[in-house]
Design an enzyme around this catalytic site. Structure first.
Site, short mmCIF file in Angstrom:
data_model
loop_
_atom_site.label_atom_id
_atom_site.label_comp_id
_atom_site.label_asym_id
_atom_site.label_seq_id
_atom_site.Cartn_x
_atom_site.Cartn_y
_atom_site.Cartn_z
N CYS A 90 -46.11 61.31 -85.33
CA CYS A 90 -47.18 61.14 -84.33
C CYS A 90 -48.00 59.88 -84.63
O CYS A 90 -47.50 58.78 -84.47
CB CYS A 90 -48.04 62.40 -84.27
SG CYS A 90 -49.09 62.47 -82.82
N HIS A 195 -44.21 67.28 -84.06
CA HIS A 195 -44.76 67.60 -85.39
C HIS A 195 -43.91 68.63 -86.12
O HIS A 195 -44.18 69.83 -86.00
CB HIS A 195 -46.18 68.15 -85.23
CG HIS A 195 -47.19 67.12 -84.87
ND1 HIS A 195 -47.96 66.48 -85.82
CD2 HIS A 195 -47.56 66.61 -83.68
CE1 HIS A 195 -48.78 65.62 -85.21
NE2 HIS A 195 -48.55 65.68 -83.91
N GLU A 197 -44.07 69.45 -89.13
CA GLU A 197 -44.86 70.20 -90.10
C GLU A 197 -45.58 71.39 -89.47
O GLU A 197 -46.07 72.26 -90.17
CB GLU A 197 -45.86 69.26 -90.81
CG GLU A 197 -47.12 68.92 -90.02
CD GLU A 197 -46.91 67.82 -88.99
OE1 GLU A 197 -45.77 67.55 -88.60
OE2 GLU A 197 -47.93 67.24 -88.54
#
Lengths: 228, 80
Positions: A90, A195, A197
């Site tokens: 990002c 994302h 994560e």
């Protein structure tokens, strides 16, 4: 012999807000994360570097345009030039583009709206350090959350530098050719808007992001032995 | 020495801000065929001559103020 825990640096800029999530996810997947403050001129010994999401410097001027001049970014540039593994997520992707470590640039979403939702992305290459655990054409469900994720490639971007594409009809931001993630020509720098994560546990709706981060850690472990 | 930089989205680059402005203007009854939104940066630079100031501001544009892939820029150097 205990499994090697690769040391992965996670950069922290003023305005980063996914640095701890990234560190948490990497640790859960077997890494030893090391937070690196943007003002550090030298990186510690690392097997990979992650530039996390957020809004470094308030996204002023252009997203990532100011963070790229942080002292730590000089070290990241030489780390990458020496073949080190670098992943930008990002805002991290935006910074890598502005720094010229990845081609292209991220623009405001075509809708002008901030978008926060799951998207489906298709794996276009499985021979990168982000996708080695994925199958060809595998579709992953991973969240995006950004206001400026509309990827604009340089006119001559080779097709084989596209690593991830939004599934047709699921392009959230107007990115050219549905591009969601790319790899550098040298192959060791990868950036993506989704994302991973935030998708490492089924409790969060999807664990597909773990495939990407675990791929990174596989590559980082190999580097660890080469470097040792 | 004062200098002004005008940064514009290049032709053909999708400019959603410009589109939003254009559609708002139309809703207000204005007849507008196109709108593009750029950015103005006013600078106060130290330089011995306008030419030197311009050269310095050009370096600023190349390094930070504009991204040449998607933006063009114009520099205006004044005395005052």
């Amino acid at each position: 012999m205990p499994e090697v825990r690769p040391r992965v640096g996670v950069l922290v800029f003023p305005g980063s807000n996914d640095d701890r999530d990234a560190a948490w996810a990497l640790q859960a997947l077997g890494a030893e994360p090391v937070l690196v403050w943007h003002g550090e001129r030298e990186l510690p010994a690392l097997d990979a570097v992650v530039l996390p999401g957020g809004f470094s410097y308030g996204d002023y001027l252009r997203c990532g345009a100011i963070a790229r001049f942080a002292p730590a970014m000089e070290s990241v540039a030489s780390y990458a030039a020496n073949g080190g593994l670098v992943l930008g997520i990002c805002n991290g992707f935006q910074i890598l583009c502005e720094a010229g470590l990845l081609p292209g640039v991220l623009r405001p979403n075509a809708s002008l709206s901030f978008i926060c939702r799951d998207v489906r992305v298709r794996v276009e290459r499985t021979d990168t350090h982000l996708t080695s655990r994925c199958g060809p054409g595998q579709v992953l469900t991973i969240p995006v959350k950004h206001g400026e994720g509309c990827y604009f490639p340089p006119p001559d971007l080779p097709e084989d530098q596209v690593v991830l594409r939004y599934v047709t009809g699921d392009n959230p931001n107007g990115s050219v050719d549905d591009i969601a993630g790319i790899v550098s020509e040298s192959g060791n720098v990868v950036g993506l808007m989704p994302h991973p994560e935030h998708a490492v546990d089924p409790l969060l709706g999807s664990a597909d992001g773990a495939l990407l981060l675990a791929s990174l850690l596989d590559a980082a472990r190999e580097r660890h032995f080469v470097g040792a | 020495m004062k200098a002004t930089v005008l940064v514009r989205p290049k032709q053909g680059i999708l400019d959603p801000q410009g589109q939003a402005v254009e559609s708002s203007l139309r809703q207000l009854g204005f007849s507008v065929a196109d709108a593009r939104v750029g950015r103005v940066i006013d600078l106060e630079v130290e330089a011995d001559s306008p030419a030197a100031a311009r050269a310095e501001v050009e370096r600023m544009c190349e390094r930070l103020l504009a991204n040449s892939l998607i933006e063009s820029y114009e520099i205006d150097v004044g005395d005052a």
